[in-house]
Design a protein around this motif. Structure first.
Motif, PDB file in Angstrom:
ATOM      1  N   LEU A  83      33.755  49.713  39.285  1.00 45.37           N
ATOM      2  CA  LEU A  83      32.987  48.862  38.379  1.00 45.37           C
ATOM      3  C   LEU A  83      31.532  49.326  38.286  1.00 45.37           C
ATOM      4  O   LEU A  83      30.982  49.847  39.265  1.00 45.37           O
ATOM      5  CB  LEU A  83      33.008  47.419  38.886  1.00 45.37           C
ATOM      6  N   CYS A 104      36.744  45.806  43.246  1.00 46.71           N
ATOM      7  CA  CYS A 104      37.997  45.124  42.902  1.00 46.71           C
ATOM      8  C   CYS A 104      39.166  45.628  43.741  1.00 46.71           C
ATOM      9  O   CYS A 104      40.289  45.184  43.567  1.00 46.71           O
ATOM     10  CB  CYS A 104      38.295  45.308  41.416  1.00 46.71           C
ATOM     11  N   HIS A 106      40.434  48.763  43.889  1.00 47.71           N
ATOM     12  CA  HIS A 106      41.271  49.845  43.354  1.00 47.71           C
ATOM     13  C   HIS A 106      41.340  51.028  44.318  1.00 47.71           C
ATOM     14  O   HIS A 106      42.331  51.762  44.318  1.00 47.71           O
ATOM     15  CB  HIS A 106      40.730  50.308  41.999  1.00 47.71           C
ATOM     16  N   GLU A 138      41.156  50.774  34.294  1.00 45.55           N
ATOM     17  CA  GLU A 138      41.701  49.416  34.237  1.00 45.55           C
ATOM     18  C   GLU A 138      40.616  48.413  33.883  1.00 45.55           C
ATOM     19  O   GLU A 138      40.879  47.425  33.201  1.00 45.55           O
ATOM     20  CB  GLU A 138      42.339  49.050  35.577  1.00 45.55           C
ATOM     21  N   GLU A 139      39.393  48.676  34.341  1.00 46.29           N
ATOM     22  CA  GLU A 139      38.283  47.743  34.151  1.00 46.29           C
ATOM     23  C   GLU A 139      37.674  47.868  32.755  1.00 46.29           C
ATOM     24  O   GLU A 139      36.607  48.425  32.560  1.00 46.29           O
ATOM     25  CB  GLU A 139      37.208  47.965  35.226  1.00 46.29           C
ATOM     26  N   GLU A 333      44.559  41.788  33.381  1.00 45.41           N
ATOM     27  CA  GLU A 333      45.037  43.023  34.014  1.00 45.41           C
ATOM     28  C   GLU A 333      45.706  43.889  32.969  1.00 45.41           C
ATOM     29  O   GLU A 333      46.612  43.430  32.283  1.00 45.41           O
ATOM     30  CB  GLU A 333      46.066  42.676  35.094  1.00 45.41           C
ATOM     31  N   HIS A 358      34.907  41.599  42.280  1.00 47.66           N
ATOM     32  CA  HIS A 358      33.751  41.840  41.415  1.00 47.66           C
ATOM     33  C   HIS A 358      32.457  41.284  42.033  1.00 47.66           C
ATOM     34  O   HIS A 358      31.478  41.090  41.307  1.00 47.66           O
ATOM     35  CB  HIS A 358      33.970  41.267  40.012  1.00 47.66           C
TER      36      HIS A 358
END
Length: 387
Positions: A83, A104, A106, A138-139, A333, A358
């Motif tokens: 992020l 997050c 990942h 993904e973010e 998601e 986050h």
């Protein structure tokens, strides 16, 4: 069976990979270092095929079982991106990249799937093919959609697809899941209002965009409370509102309103934008101004297939001795794009009493790594048992 012995044996090794990824976070599709690390590890495990560049920077590896009598393939997915935020953990393995952080988990998802790939490549105690999928962006970048558009499911013959997401607050190492909707769709909108600016002393000579904006914001709060079926979930949040002037004596001629729409019901996802347009049209006509609305469609509703949910639950019960029912959440998601292509499920894995996702003080709990590895491996061995 509980945690697999082999997964416990290389726990610290996998945790080391996780911390290395955590120190070097990469955002959206710029996961070049992480993707290279993942591909190198997969090759060193002896995977039968390692393919890079799926969905721009995604990595996919094929692991064939000791037999293949049914021609089946199970996909296992992890996300790799971080992020754009500043870490505040003060940990030895904290981010070395200014303005980027794995907040997050990942890094943990990627490490656990790498551990599962190592185990599956060593044992190959299944009848079919395991396809391990490492996804970028993904973010907010819809990396799962990009991989699907690159032919992920068809190219690798995937029949079902599964994923893990860690869950702060859930007891470390415990699993939770539910069939049907589990996470929300996430869409964004920007509304631009045009009025007629002028002197604050002469509002009668203007079309006051600020007043128009305020009426609009208030009216939009009625969409969920008065238009959406009360038994269905929906959230409409205004997250930004500003005018073209900050002066005390100026009535601005332009304003911009931004917000997000979240729901677990595809029908509600279609309904809310229609109401936004109608309300915007009515208010701008009333005040004599104009308005435009721009929608950015994000991720769809994450919907777990009922049968796949039970397969995921069975594997979790074998590993952890139980599996809870997870509550619905309004987070989004992009694994939802993969679930639109193939039946599958996402399961939650407890991260313990950590900071929330986050949050600048969040860190993935390395103690749950063996549970995640074991679940991925157990799922493959149960869905494609070797004779």
């Amino acid at each position: 069976m509980p945690i697999k012995n082999r997964a416990a044996e290389f726990h610290e090794e996998v945790a080391g990979w996780r911390r290395d990824i955590h120190e070097h976070p990469e955002i959206l599709y710029d996961t070049h270092r992480t993707s290279a690390l993942v591909a190198d590890k997969l090759r060193s495990f002896g995977c039968d095929e390692v393919v890079t560049g799926i969905g721009r920077t995604g990595v996919v590896a094929v692991i064939r079982g000791r037999m293949d009598t049914q021609g089946r393939a199970i996909g296992l997915r992890a996300d790799m991106d971080a992020l754009p935020m500043q870490e505040q953990t003060g940990l030895p393995h904290a981010s070395k990249v200014d303005g980027a952080m794995h907040a997050c988990g990942h890094d943990g998802h990627t490490a656990m799937l790498l551990g599962a790939a190592k185990y599956l490549a060593e044992t190959r105690n299944f009848d079919g093919t395991a396809v391990v999928i490492f996804q970028p962006a993904e973010e907010g970048g819809n990396g799962a959609e990009a991989m699907c558009k690159d032919g992920l499911m068809e190219r690798f013959g995937i029949d079902e697809v599964y994923a893990i997401h860690n869950s702060p607050g859930l007891e470390a190492g415990k699993f939770a899941i539910r069939p049907g909707p589990i996470l929300a769709s996430v869409d964004e909108f920007t509304i631009t209002l045009q009025g007629k600016g002028g002197h604050a002393a002469k509002p009668n000579e203007t079309v006051d965009t600020t007043v128009m904006m305020c009426h609009l914001i208030t009216a939009l709060q009625t969409v969920v409370s008065r238009n959406v079926d009360p038994v269905l979930q929906g959230v409409l949040s205004i997250t930004s509102a500003e005018t073209s002037s900050k002066a005390f004596n100026v009535i601005p001629d332009r304003a911009e309103v931004r917000g997000t729409i979240r729901t677990h019901a595809p029908a509600v996802r279609e309904q809310i934008p229609q109401r936004l347009r109608a309300i915007l049209d009515g208010i701008t006509r009333t005040f004599g101004g104009r308005g435009e609305i721009d929608f950015h469609l994000g991720v769809p509703v994450t919907i777990n297939d009922a049968a796949a949910t039970e397969h995921a639950r069975d594997a979790a019960q074998a590993v952890a001795g139980g599996c809870e029912e997870v509550a619905l959440a309004m987070g989004g998601e992009d694994f939802s794009f993969m679930l639109q292509e193939r039946p599958g499920a996402m399961i939650r894995l407890g991260n313990g009493p950590s900071a929330g996702l986050h949050h600048p003080e969040y860190d993935f709990n390395d103690e749950i790594i063996p549970a995640g590895i074991s679940w991925f491996a157990e799922l493959v061995e149960r869905r494609m048992p070797a004779a």
